[in-house]
Every structure is written in C-alpha cells, then in structure tokens.
Write a protein that holds these residues in place. Structure first.
Motif, PDB file in Angstrom:
ATOM      1  N   GLU A   1       4.316  13.550  -2.665  1.00 29.75           N
ATOM      2  CA  GLU A   1       2.882  13.613  -2.422  1.00 29.75           C
ATOM      3  C   GLU A   1       2.558  13.333  -0.950  1.00 29.75           C
ATOM      4  O   GLU A   1       3.187  12.476  -0.317  1.00 29.75           O
ATOM      5  CB  GLU A   1       2.142  12.595  -3.297  1.00 29.75           C
TER       6      GLU A   1
ATOM      7  N   SER B   1       0.223  11.717   1.930  1.00 29.53           N
ATOM      8  CA  SER B   1      -0.734  10.625   2.080  1.00 29.53           C
ATOM      9  C   SER B   1      -1.430  10.758   3.431  1.00 29.53           C
ATOM     10  O   SER B   1      -0.883  10.368   4.465  1.00 29.53           O
ATOM     11  CB  SER B   1      -0.053   9.259   1.982  1.00 29.53           C
TER      12      SER B   1
ATOM     13  N   CYS C   1       7.814   9.936  -5.144  1.00 29.39           N
ATOM     14  CA  CYS C   1       7.310   9.146  -6.274  1.00 29.39           C
ATOM     15  C   CYS C   1       8.379   8.909  -7.336  1.00 29.39           C
ATOM     16  O   CYS C   1       8.289   9.407  -8.472  1.00 29.39           O
ATOM     17  CB  CYS C   1       6.089   9.827  -6.873  1.00 29.39           C
TER      18      CYS C   1
ATOM     19  N   LEU D   1      -2.006   1.874  -2.773  1.00 29.31           N
ATOM     20  CA  LEU D   1      -1.413   2.953  -3.564  1.00 29.31           C
ATOM     21  C   LEU D   1      -2.226   3.237  -4.826  1.00 29.31           C
ATOM     22  O   LEU D   1      -2.373   4.395  -5.233  1.00 29.31           O
ATOM     23  CB  LEU D   1       0.033   2.604  -3.928  1.00 29.31           C
TER      24      LEU D   1
ATOM     25  N   ALA E   1      -3.697   6.630  -3.632  1.00 28.61           N
ATOM     26  CA  ALA E   1      -2.731   7.598  -4.172  1.00 28.61           C
ATOM     27  C   ALA E   1      -2.754   7.678  -5.685  1.00 28.61           C
ATOM     28  O   ALA E   1      -2.097   8.534  -6.272  1.00 28.61           O
ATOM     29  CB  ALA E   1      -1.319   7.233  -3.699  1.00 28.61           C
TER      30      ALA E   1
END
Length: 414
Positions: free
Chosen positions: A31, A33, A48, A277, A281
């Motif tokens: 992913e 960020s 991840c 996070l 995220a």
C-alpha cells in the motif's frame, strides 16, 4: 556486477524456499502511504504482512523449515516455544503438512493468541511465567521424545523462508531504495537483507536495509559495536514480539554484513505509529510490526529514496490495543489528563466542564474525590480526561482553566 553473497542461504536457496512457501502463504498487499511520504520526503510503501495468514510473516519460515523434515522426523512431531506469532506459524505449517505440533506458551499468554494456536491444530502446553521457562520446557520435551524443536529465528531454513518476503518486495517495487524492517532475534531482517541484496546485485542495483529495535530491548547495537552477539537486560516494552535478549548467531553473521543501519524507537514512538496506521492506513498492526513506521515518524530514517516499511504482524490482544491507543493519543498530544484542585462547594464541577466545553474540547472521564493525599478540609480534587486536537489545543484548554483561577496539574499517567 559480481553476485554479492553473505553467510547463510544463497540466492538459489531463497528462490527454492519461495516455491515451497507459496504453497501455504499468500502475497500480501503493498500500500502507498502519502502521509508517511510527506514526512520522509520520498515515496513510502507499506508491505502489509500483518494481513498474511496467521497474522504475521512467521508462517514463511516455519513452513519452509517443516517442509525439510524427513518422514522419520515428521513421525516424532515438532515442538516450539512462543508467546505469539511463531506459535501460530508453526501450528498452521504443521497442520498443512500433517505433522503433530506441540507449542509451549507462558501461563499469561494473551487469550486470542492461545485460542488461535489451538484452532490451527496444535496442542498447547501452558508452562512457566516467562518465555524462557516455556522455552526450557519445549527443549526438554524435544530431548525426551525425539520431537523436532523448531527455533523462532536462528536456523538457515527459517532465514530462507523469511527472506521470501524480500523477494516479494522486489517483485512489487523493483526500484526500491530502502527497506525498513523490525528486528528481534533477527530472523526476518537477516532473510530479507540477504535475499534482497543478492537479488539486487544481479540487477546492478543497491538497496539500503535499515533495522529497527525497541529501545528497551535493543541487543543489536551493542552486539554490532562489539563484533559479536551479546546478551542484554530486556526491559518492559509494548513491542514484546521483538523483545529478545541476544541476537541469533546465524542471524547476526548475516546482519553485520548485509544490514546498513540499526536504529531504535521509544514506546511513545511505537504507540504513535500504531495510532497513525489505524487512522491513516486503516491497518491494525501489533507494536513489533509498527516499529518500521515508528522509525519514520521519529525522524530516524533520512535520505531514504523510494522506501518500503514492512508491517511484520497484526496479532494484538484487543485489551492491550485499547491501552496502547490511549497511550498513542497521549503521545500525540491529543489526550489530556488534568488534576484540578477545587473548593468543595456546589457548582465547581459544572463550572470546569463549561470551561472545557467552551474551548471545544471533550471530557471523556471524570473522577471527583475529597480524599486525595494533600487535600485540605474544604478542598476536592477533580481528575479530567479530555480529548483534544493536538498540542496547541491542549495548551488552550489548560490556559482557559488557569485564567479562571483553577490550580491545574497536567498528568502523564495515562
């Protein structure tokens, strides 16, 4: 460019392990960020592995190790000691390969980790109050029964299995410049660093590897300074998954050559990273899995170029998560605990609540007592837990109360 080699598995062995590990693992998401990228000043990606089966990377090494056992060795079963992720990795790997697994866990192990290990088919034995007591019991069982002891990090097959994560990263971000990895005993980073650096050399590239330890359990900085693995005193840390007193010997031999830098992060750094996070995220990550992000937030990583931070695990007890979120809010200056001395007469509680409300802050908990130490007759102490929007808002709330004549103390005991 000649192929770079390090102590431990060769690139061919990492590639072979990858074929084995893909039988049971799944490729985990990568992913972007933007928030972390804005802090670092270069692109940041989150690998991840908290979304891996069993909730961590540990399945990779465990499955690769168990797959190498002979039929005779498998017939005696396997045994391991763990308070969490290694237990689940060994349990699932054993189930998939039809091997009986016995896992020794401390008596105080978190209930979700205990139940998950049992659900994967392992027999769990609760032994000892600390991990070292569980470990001693597991080793004794292996010697007594002939079961194969599966170490958490200090074995070539474990290292090769964990290194498959590095090869996966290169597939997804071929031009990665920096990879940030948590370090406990060193199984993950030794595998990732060796596999990545060997593969990158074939491509004519270099990749920087940065390791991160919790400052309360950082055995690698003194070990690297001494040139050999040393044992430290481990102090309490929320990142218990990487709280290891001594580096693995095989891991250390690789890390001293293949890892470019090792940094440490505080408990507050880690709590802030977990909170970030979750909010930014939408990821639940355990403390040990969040230290890679903590290093970025704490300014421990610079000049990184295109960066991958590995989220190594997501297994955390919800009750522990609740406490860490509160700590993270406090560390981010978004949670304020105040002790206020009041005259013990009607209306004072309502008055303080109105001041806080007028400052657009939110009271989430109140404790009012006449019996605190140091209180005079006719005095009361009010403890307020308040949600704020950051440092400036905190200061405003405190100023408003003091301007109204209240004696206010800020408490860090969250």
């Amino acid at each position: 460019m000649p192929l770079t080699t390090f102590a431990g598995p060769s690139l061919a062995e990492f590639e072979a392990a990858r074929l084995v590990v893909t039988e049971v693992t799944q490729p985990t998401p990568m992913e972007t960020s933007r928030f972390l990228g804005s802090i670092l000043g270069s692109p940041v990606f989150l690998k991840c592995e908290n979304l891996q089966r069993t909730g961590s990377y540990k399945l990779r090494g465990a499955y690769n190790r168990l797959s190498k056992l002979t039929a005779e060795e498998r017939s005696h079963g396997v045994v391991a000691a763990s308070a969490g992720n290694h237990a689940q990795g060994v349990a699932l790997a054993a189930r998939e390969l039809g091997i009986k697994a016995t896992i020794y866990m401390p008596l105080g192990v978190a209930l979700p980790k205990l139940e998950a290990t049992r659900d994967y088919g392992a027999e769990v034995v609760l032994e000892g109050h600390i991990f070292n007591e569980s470990l001693a019991a597991a080793i004794e069982m292996a010697e007594r029964t002939g079961a194969m002891f599966i170490p958490p990090f200090d074995h070539a097959d474990i290292i090769a299995g964990q290194g498959t994560l590095g090869l996966e990263i290169l597939d997804e971000i071929p031009d990665v410049d920096t990879i940030i990895v948590a370090i406990g005993g060193g199984g993950l980073i030794s595998g990732v660093a060796s596999a990545v650096k060997q593969k990158a050399a074939l491509l004519g590239r270099t990749v920087r590897i940065i390791g991160v330890q919790a400052e309360n359990a950082a055995a690698y900085p003194p070990s690297l300074a001494a040139g050999h693995a040393v044992t430290i005193d481990v102090h309490p840390t929320i990142a218990d998954g990487i709280a290891v007193a001594k580096p693995g010997l095989q891991n250390f031999d690789i890390i001293k050559d293949a890892v470019d830098e090792v940094v440490t992060v505080s408990e507050d750094d880690t709590a802030r990273a977990m909170l970030m996070l979750m909010e930014r995220a939408k990821m639940v990550v355990e403390p040990a899995g969040a230290v890679s992000v903590a290093a970025i937030l704490a300014g421990k990583v610079t000049d990184a170029g295109k960066t991958v931070a590995i989220l190594s695990g997501g297994n955390i007890d919800p009750l522990v998560l609740q406490r860490i979120v509160a700590h993270g809010l406090a560390a981010s200056e978004r949670y304020l605990k105040l002790r206020i001395m009041l005259p013990d007469r009607p209306g004072q509680l309502a008055r303080t609540a109105q001041i806080v409300s007028d400052a657009n802050a939110n009271v989430v908990e109140v404790l009012h007592t006449r019996h605190g130490r140091g209180l005079q007759i006719g005095e009361a102490e009010l403890e307020l837990h308040i949600e704020t929007r950051g440092k400036e808002h905190r200061q405003l709330v405190v100023k408003r109360l003091r301007d109204e004549g209240f004696k206010v103390r800020i408490s860090d005991d969250i």
